[in-house]
Write a protein that holds these residues in place. Sequence first.
Motif: not given
Length: 156
Positions: A78-89, A138-142
């Motif tokens: 269960d990730l926040t948007t910032l955590q998803l961004a770090r995971r994507l990175e 949307e969350q991937l784009y965000r």
Amino acid sequence: MKLCVLAVGHRQPAWVSEGCAEYKKRMPRELLLSISEIKPEPRGTKTREQLLAAEKLRIREALPGGCRIVVLDEKGDDLTTLQLARRLEAWMRDGRDVALLIGGADGLDEEFKQQADDRLRLSSLTLPHGMARLLLCEQLYRAVSVLKNHPYHREG
């Protein structure tokens, strides 16, 4: 790197397709997003296990070779948007294409869940499949926007 959303389900309403298309269009060239519908198995008299096994075969055929597999699962991270961004990175550093799997009405085969590289949870709420697709896009784009310091995402 490519992000491939593989979603078991039927054709979605226009608002879902249009919304997903808008976020696909906004993604940077170095991080292309595709969305593929996987035909669900006809229900009839088949057991849940038979349905999931048939859908698993269709998903496997659609998976890019050597990709990172990420399943969307109610018991996933269960990730926040910032955590998803770090995971994507981190996925981008890994360099493999990423396949994000959205199961059908009966979910995903347990084997996918066990063998997945990552498991993500979109919400504690039960979401219609079209809404889950749109929310994921949307969350991937965000997340990309966060990584590029784009003003789309604002932390309160």
